[in-house]
Design an enzyme around this catalytic site. Sequence first.
Site, PDB file in Angstrom:
ATOM      1  N   GLU A 227       0.881  -1.179   0.000  1.00 26.60           N
ATOM      2  CA  GLU A 227       0.000   0.000   0.000  1.00 26.60           C
ATOM      3  C   GLU A 227       0.907   1.215   0.000  1.00 26.60           C
ATOM      4  O   GLU A 227       1.549   1.511   1.012  1.00 26.60           O
ATOM      5  CB  GLU A 227      -0.908  -0.007   1.223  1.00 26.60           C
ATOM      6  CG  GLU A 227      -1.717  -1.294   1.268  1.00 26.60           C
ATOM      7  CD  GLU A 227      -3.079  -1.107   1.892  1.00 26.60           C
ATOM      8  OE1 GLU A 227      -3.995  -1.811   1.481  1.00 26.60           O
ATOM      9  OE2 GLU A 227      -3.214  -0.268   2.791  1.00 26.60           O
ATOM     10  N   CYS A 261      -1.792   9.360   2.760  1.00 26.25           N
ATOM     11  CA  CYS A 261      -1.593   8.741   1.445  1.00 26.25           C
ATOM     12  C   CYS A 261      -2.656   9.232   0.480  1.00 26.25           C
ATOM     13  O   CYS A 261      -2.416   9.337  -0.712  1.00 26.25           O
ATOM     14  CB  CYS A 261      -1.616   7.228   1.563  1.00 26.25           C
ATOM     15  SG  CYS A 261      -3.071   6.604   2.389  1.00 26.25           S
TER      16      CYS A 261
HETATM   17  P1  NAD Z   1       8.760   4.531   4.137  1.00 20.66           P
HETATM   18  O1  NAD Z   1       8.714   3.788   2.849  1.00 20.66           O
HETATM   19  O2  NAD Z   1       9.901   5.465   4.350  1.00 20.66           O
HETATM   20  O3  NAD Z   1       8.783   3.513   5.372  1.00 20.66           O
HETATM   21  C1  NAD Z   1       7.763   2.574   5.576  1.00 20.66           C
HETATM   22  C2  NAD Z   1       8.291   1.441   6.416  1.00 20.66           C
HETATM   23  O4  NAD Z   1       9.292   0.717   5.702  1.00 20.66           O
HETATM   24  C3  NAD Z   1       8.950   1.877   7.730  1.00 20.66           C
HETATM   25  O5  NAD Z   1       8.556   1.005   8.746  1.00 20.66           O
HETATM   26  C4  NAD Z   1      10.433   1.721   7.425  1.00 20.66           C
HETATM   27  O6  NAD Z   1      11.212   1.515   8.556  1.00 20.66           O
HETATM   28  C5  NAD Z   1      10.423   0.508   6.534  1.00 20.66           C
HETATM   29  N1  NAD Z   1      11.584   0.345   5.646  1.00 20.66           N
HETATM   30  C6  NAD Z   1      12.380   1.314   5.104  1.00 20.66           C
HETATM   31  N2  NAD Z   1      13.327   0.746   4.305  1.00 20.66           N
HETATM   32  C7  NAD Z   1      13.124  -0.597   4.341  1.00 20.66           C
HETATM   33  C8  NAD Z   1      13.762  -1.713   3.710  1.00 20.66           C
HETATM   34  N3  NAD Z   1      14.802  -1.559   2.875  1.00 20.66           N
HETATM   35  N4  NAD Z   1      13.283  -2.944   3.970  1.00 20.66           N
HETATM   36  C9  NAD Z   1      12.215  -3.130   4.796  1.00 20.66           C
HETATM   37  N5  NAD Z   1      11.583  -2.108   5.410  1.00 20.66           N
HETATM   38  C10 NAD Z   1      12.024  -0.856   5.193  1.00 20.66           C
HETATM   39  O7  NAD Z   1       7.364   5.290   4.254  1.00 20.66           O
HETATM   40  P2  NAD Z   1       6.833   6.253   5.415  1.00 20.66           P
HETATM   41  O8  NAD Z   1       7.563   7.552   5.357  1.00 20.66           O
HETATM   42  O9  NAD Z   1       6.780   5.524   6.709  1.00 20.66           O
HETATM   43  O10 NAD Z   1       5.327   6.487   4.971  1.00 20.66           O
HETATM   44  C11 NAD Z   1       4.947   7.446   4.025  1.00 20.66           C
HETATM   45  C12 NAD Z   1       4.547   6.795   2.727  1.00 20.66           C
HETATM   46  O11 NAD Z   1       3.557   5.807   2.964  1.00 20.66           O
HETATM   47  C13 NAD Z   1       3.908   7.757   1.759  1.00 20.66           C
HETATM   48  O12 NAD Z   1       4.368   7.490   0.460  1.00 20.66           O
HETATM   49  C14 NAD Z   1       2.417   7.456   1.876  1.00 20.66           C
HETATM   50  O13 NAD Z   1       1.663   7.816   0.748  1.00 20.66           O
HETATM   51  C15 NAD Z   1       2.463   5.970   2.087  1.00 20.66           C
HETATM   52  N6  NAD Z   1       1.233   5.482   2.711  1.00 20.66           N
HETATM   53  C16 NAD Z   1       0.374   4.719   1.976  1.00 20.66           C
HETATM   54  C17 NAD Z   1      -0.817   4.278   2.537  1.00 20.66           C
HETATM   55  C18 NAD Z   1      -1.791   3.460   1.753  1.00 20.66           C
HETATM   56  O14 NAD Z   1      -2.693   2.904   2.368  1.00 20.66           O
HETATM   57  N7  NAD Z   1      -1.677   3.342   0.443  1.00 20.66           N
HETATM   58  C19 NAD Z   1      -1.128   4.608   3.855  1.00 20.66           C
HETATM   59  C20 NAD Z   1      -0.224   5.381   4.579  1.00 20.66           C
HETATM   60  C21 NAD Z   1       0.957   5.808   3.993  1.00 20.66           C
END
Ligand code: NAD
Length: 460
Positions: A227, A261
Amino acid sequence: MKIVNPATGATLIDVVPDNLAAVRRKYEAARAGQTRWARVPLAKRLAAIGRFRERVVALHESLARTLTQEVGKPIRQSRNELNGLLTRLDFFLAESARMLRDERVYEEPGKLEERISHEPLGVIANISAWNYPYFVGSNVFVPALVAGNAVLYKPSEYATLTGIHIGEMLHEAGVPQDVFVPVIGDGATGAALLRQPVDGVFFTGSYATGAKIAAAAGRRMIKVQLELGGKDPVYVCDDVDVKAAAAGLADGAFYNTGQSCCSVERIYVHESIYPAFIDAFVAEVKTYKMGDPMDESTYIGAITRRPQLDVLKQQVADAKKKGAKLLLGGSVVKGGGPIAKGNWFAPTVFADVDHSMQLMRDESFGPIIGIQAVADDDAAVELMNDTEYGLTAGVYSADEKRARRILARVNSGSVYWNCCDRVSPRLPWSGVGHSGIGLTLSTYGIQTFTRPKAWHLRTA
Ligand code: NAD
């Protein structure tokens, strides 16, 4: 790992992240726990989620305050998120038994029976985002637990305390410690989690990280749900109540400080009402109070991740260079007193934007919006679909038929008529393109945590 209040810059607490060995131990515990949990009757698993709900109600205000402290969300919006969590829990409590029940799909009495059972996937990794940690987390871990899975839950490093609280409440409610297992840390810990032989990975976060996760899981033949982000458009037709539409869309763009998001990220307005809409929109945004997220009257909170300030500055500079008209904000601001060291960005409105600008192409994830005039509905549809993302899209119009015609042509997971930035537990939440694969919520979002098993039963 320091947990920092993004509104004040103050360190709230230091926590020790899980290294690879700790993640491995947690995985092994969860593998054993899952076998026992899957044998617990569904009614008892649901009862545990019911008690979790009671814990959330009992601790509501202190959970809201912790959330506000660690992500900088205005306190009223933190309370709203917790209220929304309760509604989702009610949905899962009401619908899960019906969706997980074994089904007889065919019968020749005395000869043949065909059945489907809904088996848990096993041990799943739930890697989560910080912007709505209760929403995006519970969409996954609640139905996953109810279906009999064990969950290795890695909250975002920016929502660690909330993740720890979620674990404590689930354990108090009777979900065993080796069935819901918080895994604490940043991206490196998330990567360590993916090195474990989990049976599925359910991720919420950015497209960039989602792509890495898809690559890591690709050869493993496990279920992957992503997501991801959005660049969500709304088109305002010429037949609207301009003031009401502007107020609704300003809220859709700036609620949660634009860090949703499904925030409205692009607005297209029919050229005949464009000047009036711009005036009404700017007037509405000027009423928003930015400041201490603990203050009851605050509407614009802090930018949770400090590096995002650079993304916003870059989008502003690029839009200005390419000829957009800055109507409001446009820069980092310094808070006063206790919030002097926080991450603050002024609510920013641009008019006369176009699709050559980053502001209209890349996810902003902050309090910034571009508004563009369009000649007619066809031009609006073309621009709405001119994106790599496809999470949500909306149309504001007095004419339902016209809105439905337009929305049918828009390529996104959710579509809205006269509303925006909205999620319902009854409807599937999914995206197309860079907004991800798979879904959560709705009855589909219960069965997605199961593997249908086909039973062919022939009487000897
Ligand atoms: P992010 O991608 O920076 O991090 C998300 C998660 O991934 C965190 O827990 C992080 O620690 C982990 N992570 C980072 N690198 C990783 C790796 N190499 N391997 C495994 N895990 C890893 O995103 P964020 O800043 O936490 O969230 C914001 C983003 O999320 C925005 O793009 C937003 O649109 C999206 N979002 C989408 C939805 C949806 O339902 N579609 C909902 C909420 C947020």
